[in-house]
Design a protein around this motif. Structure first.
Motif, PDB file in Angstrom:
ATOM      1  N   LYS A 244      29.451   1.806  31.491  1.00  0.00           N
ATOM      2  CA  LYS A 244      29.401   2.783  32.584  1.00  0.00           C
ATOM      3  C   LYS A 244      29.875   4.151  32.093  1.00  0.00           C
ATOM      4  O   LYS A 244      29.243   5.173  32.363  1.00  0.00           O
ATOM      5  CB  LYS A 244      30.272   2.297  33.742  1.00  0.00           C
ATOM      6  N   GLY A 245      30.983   4.141  31.372  1.00  0.00           N
ATOM      7  CA  GLY A 245      31.471   5.387  30.802  1.00  0.00           C
ATOM      8  C   GLY A 245      30.429   6.022  29.903  1.00  0.00           C
ATOM      9  O   GLY A 245      30.154   7.221  29.964  1.00  0.00           O
ATOM     10  N   ASN A 246      29.812   5.179  29.070  1.00  0.00           N
ATOM     11  CA  ASN A 246      28.818   5.682  28.130  1.00  0.00           C
ATOM     12  C   ASN A 246      27.609   6.249  28.866  1.00  0.00           C
ATOM     13  O   ASN A 246      27.063   7.277  28.458  1.00  0.00           O
ATOM     14  CB  ASN A 246      28.389   4.558  27.190  1.00  0.00           C
ATOM     15  N   PHE A 247      27.205   5.603  29.971  1.00  0.00           N
ATOM     16  CA  PHE A 247      26.070   6.087  30.751  1.00  0.00           C
ATOM     17  C   PHE A 247      26.309   7.541  31.186  1.00  0.00           C
ATOM     18  O   PHE A 247      25.434   8.394  31.064  1.00  0.00           O
ATOM     19  CB  PHE A 247      25.855   5.195  31.983  1.00  0.00           C
ATOM     20  N   ILE A 248      27.515   7.815  31.659  1.00  0.00           N
ATOM     21  CA  ILE A 248      27.844   9.173  32.117  1.00  0.00           C
ATOM     22  C   ILE A 248      27.797  10.155  30.948  1.00  0.00           C
ATOM     23  O   ILE A 248      27.228  11.246  31.051  1.00  0.00           O
ATOM     24  CB  ILE A 248      29.245   9.178  32.782  1.00  0.00           C
ATOM     25  N   VAL A 249      28.381   9.743  29.794  1.00  0.00           N
ATOM     26  CA  VAL A 249      28.407  10.639  28.632  1.00  0.00           C
ATOM     27  C   VAL A 249      26.996  10.901  28.107  1.00  0.00           C
ATOM     28  O   VAL A 249      26.645  12.032  27.759  1.00  0.00           O
ATOM     29  CB  VAL A 249      29.304  10.060  27.514  1.00  0.00           C
ATOM     30  N   ILE A 250      26.156   9.835  28.079  1.00  0.00           N
ATOM     31  CA  ILE A 250      24.783  10.017  27.585  1.00  0.00           C
ATOM     32  C   ILE A 250      24.007  10.954  28.521  1.00  0.00           C
ATOM     33  O   ILE A 250      23.239  11.797  28.063  1.00  0.00           O
ATOM     34  CB  ILE A 250      24.054   8.661  27.435  1.00  0.00           C
ATOM     35  N   CYS A 251      24.224  10.813  29.844  1.00  0.00           N
ATOM     36  CA  CYS A 251      23.595  11.732  30.804  1.00  0.00           C
ATOM     37  C   CYS A 251      23.943  13.179  30.463  1.00  0.00           C
ATOM     38  O   CYS A 251      23.076  14.044  30.368  1.00  0.00           O
ATOM     39  CB  CYS A 251      24.074  11.452  32.233  1.00  0.00           C
ATOM     40  N   LEU A 252      25.233  13.408  30.261  1.00  0.00           N
ATOM     41  CA  LEU A 252      25.704  14.752  29.934  1.00  0.00           C
ATOM     42  C   LEU A 252      25.049  15.252  28.649  1.00  0.00           C
ATOM     43  O   LEU A 252      24.559  16.393  28.579  1.00  0.00           O
ATOM     44  CB  LEU A 252      27.234  14.724  29.780  1.00  0.00           C
ATOM     45  N   TYR A 253      25.000  14.370  27.648  1.00  0.00           N
ATOM     46  CA  TYR A 253      24.421  14.750  26.352  1.00  0.00           C
ATOM     47  C   TYR A 253      22.942  15.104  26.497  1.00  0.00           C
ATOM     48  O   TYR A 253      22.480  16.095  25.945  1.00  0.00           O
ATOM     49  CB  TYR A 253      24.619  13.600  25.362  1.00  0.00           C
ATOM     50  N   LEU A 254      22.217  14.282  27.276  1.00  0.00           N
ATOM     51  CA  LEU A 254      20.784  14.540  27.482  1.00  0.00           C
ATOM     52  C   LEU A 254      20.582  15.900  28.137  1.00  0.00           C
ATOM     53  O   LEU A 254      19.730  16.694  27.718  1.00  0.00           O
ATOM     54  CB  LEU A 254      20.160  13.437  28.339  1.00  0.00           C
TER      55      LEU A 254
END
Lengths: 379, 259
Positions: A244-254
């Motif tokens: 879940k944490g990674n999902f948020i970070v990947i969204c930000l990165y994208l």
């Protein structure tokens, strides 16, 4: 304390690791005796290659899990992640040690690796990076030391580390945030050389965000693999929490990547069909978009195989990003006078040997030290 | 004061006397050559060759047109190589040359990566390799002598002096002969300005000069980040310590309630 009997040391896989490490060691001696020209395909137009792109930039990004989990447990009091604290910090420690090893092999004068500590040049990002590596490796050594002290039954040393652990972790987080971004800042000086697909003044922060992605994925993968290999039960709460944490970070990165693509060379540049543009697309699709979809819902994040696949793609994607920034993105400029670069077999074998050494040391620690404490630690 | 050189490409006859003089002064060995279908020799600057003449052959309505381009370190006014070196092995001296200190170098080759002109080279074949590049004959300049290549040139291709004088001379030559020269002084603005500058009768991009060299002082790019490092450090410190204090307080409250 007894050894961890669940872990068998002499498996065919370990023998393979030892074989690769041995082969690498022989080649390292050959490299030290004969110089970089004899073992690498580096040349005056391509001064940096696989060892910097993969071993150094990739290895350090891989280590980001250490500061994230330590920060989460000690500073944010997320007790849930305590069981994976030790393996995460150990991975970071090994990652840094091995990155330093690779860097030493890449240096023309390896025995002078200490020079930046006394010959200061505050205008150099590389100097900033060197200072971070020195301090953070020491920090990680302190963070991992209780494992060894417990084994040696040095209770007073364990108590001492536990007493200072919060400021040490805080210092580690500060160093890591700066260090991960500094590695991106290394490439701020080459706007004319690096393809605009990657070149932006925001590069340091893109490196930081992608390192967090990679760190979370690495920790998650480790938890899954080591529970399989060492016959622990996989904690799905931890895995889905990390996802879940990674999902948020990947969204930000994208969002950041797309923003700087549009602001910089424009979307069209990514579809130019050139090798460089295709590498950019590969990095975006494999490393960001597909894993993002695979982690997008709660049920997917509880599905171990879906999360594992996404994690592997994130790790691969960030590694590819580091090599794109350091090699593919610079290729057009550096090859414009007819030079070329593709890592030599020896460069590849030594890189594999370094990775193998990392896995072997991790396994050794898991067997002989208390890497996966059953009970909660005191702090 | 900071010395500078104007290379007037219209004057060079490609005799390579500068190349030989440079090797002689720096006591560098010859290398086995490779034929790559052109006259330039060697095919690239290397750790035994600080300067060379690159031959450019163009076709003008069936007539061959030659240009001879002198290559060496351009000794940027604000050199990227010196700014990125983690141990300050490369430094810009007040006299103009960017010089190299063997006692400091660790061989990381960041200078080679950072140089917008691909100038510094490395002793790839050595087990104890150094970075090599033109030193602008720093010792000769300090003793009031001309650089070896400038001294030996038979056609006064190179005009040596203070950077201001040299720039003025370049402007004057272009102004006096606007039909002969292209209106561009290469190195006046490239990479924020270089000590070695060029004027030419053929557009520079047709002569293989690096076109996408940023027209800014490159070290500023890095400083825009490094300057923020202390602030970033402070922000993370405050955020980290702050969240520790908050979570610890919450924990204490929880325990209080349970009691």
């Amino acid at each position: 304390m007894k050894n961890n009997h669940e872990i068998k040391l002499m498996t065919p896989f370990t023998l393979l690791l030892l074989f690769v490490i041995g082969l690498g060691a022989v080649l390292v001696i050959y490299r030290l005796a004969n110089g970089l020209g004899a073992v690498t395909n580096l040349n005056d137009d391509f001064p940096w290659g696989l060892w910097i792109g993969f071993d150094m930039l990739g290895g350090v990004a891989m280590a980001a899990g250490g500061f994230i989990i330590a920060g989460a447990v000690y500073l944010l009091n997320m007790k849930k992640y305590k069981p994976i604290l030790r393996p995460a910090v150990l991975t970071a420690f090994l990652g840094y040690l091995l990155a330093v090893l690779a860097l030493m092999l890449d240096l023309g004068q390896p025995h002078r690796i200490w020079h930046p500590a006394v010959m200061w040049q505050v205008h150099s990002v590389m100097w900033v990076v060197a200072m971070h590596v020195i301090f953070y490796t020491m920090t990680l050594a302190i963070e991992s030391s209780p494992m060894l002290f417990e084994k040696l039954k040095w209770q007073s040393a364990v108590n001492l580390v536990n007493k200072i652990i919060v400021p040490v972790v805080l210092f580690g987080v500060m160093l890591s945030v700066l260090h991960q971004s500094s590695l991106g800042a290394v490439y701020l000086i080459v706007p004319g050389k690096l393809s605009p697909l990657w070149s932006t003044t925001f590069l340091p922060y893109l490196f930081l965000v992608s390192a967090v992605m990679m760190g979370l994925s690495m920790v998650s993968l480790e938890t899954t693999f080591s529970s399989k290999a060492f016959k622990h039960k996989t904690d799905t709460g931890i895995i889905s929490g990390l996802a879940k944490g990674n999902f948020i970070v990947i969204c930000l990165y994208l969002i950041l990547k797309l923003f700087f693509l549009v602001k910089g060379p424009g979307i069209g540049a990514a579809f130019a069909g050139s090798k460089t543009a295709n590498m950019f697309l590969l990095e975006m699709v494999v490393g960001i978009i597909i894993p993002l979809v695979m982690l997008s819902s709660g049920s997917l994040r509880r599905n171990l195989s879906s999360v594992t696949t996404a994690n592997i793609m994130v790790v691969g994607g960030v590694l590819l990003n580091r090599m794109n920034v350091s090699i593919s993105g610079m290729y057009g400029f550096q090859s414009s006078t007819g030079s070329s670069y593709w890592p030599s077999l020896i460069e590849i074998i030594i890189t594999l040997a370094i990775v193998a050494l990392g896995i072997f040391l991790f396994k050794l620690t898991a067997k002989y030290l208390n890497l996966f404490p059953e009970t909660e630690m005191e702090y | 004061m900071a010395k500078s050189v104007l290379v007037d490409l219209t004057r060079c006859i490609g005799c390579r006397g500068c190349q030989a003089a440079c090797k002689e002064w720096n006591e560098q060995p010859a290398r086995k050559t490779v034929f790559k279908g052109e006259y330039s020799n060697p095919v690239r600057l290397n750790s035994d060759t600080y300067t060379r003449i690159r031959f450019s052959e163009k076709d003008d309505k069936g007539r061959p047109v030659w240009s001879f381009i002198k290559e060496q370190c351009l000794h940027c006014v604000e050199p990227a190589c010196a700014s990125v070196c983690p141990v300050a092995a490369l430094t810009k001296t007040p006299n103009g040359p960017v010089v190299y200190d063997y006692d400091r170098c660790i061989g990381c080759r960041y200078c080679m990566l950072a140089c917008p002109f691909q100038i510094p080279t490395f002793e790839w074949e050595s087990a104890r390799p150094w970075v090599q590049k033109c030193s602008f004959c720093s010792e000769r300049i300090n003793d009031g002598l001309l650089p070896a290549c400038v001294k030996v040139c038979p056609t006064t291709t190179m005009f040596y002096g203070e950077r201001k004088e040299v720039l003025a001379e370049a402007q004057k030559r272009i102004a006096d002969n606007p039909s002969k020269y292209v209106n561009h002084i290469y190195g006046e603005k490239e990479a924020g300005g270089t000590s070695w500058i060029y004027i030419s009768n053929v557009p520079f991009n047709e002569l293989g000069f690096r076109r996408n060299v940023p027209q800014i002082r490159l070290p500023d790019l890095t400083w825009s980040y490094i300057g923020k490092v202390p602030a970033l450090f402070g922000v993370v410190l405050i955020a980290g310590a702050g969240s520790w204090i908050i979570t610890r307080r919450k924990e204490a409250e929880k325990k209080e309630e349970q009691r």
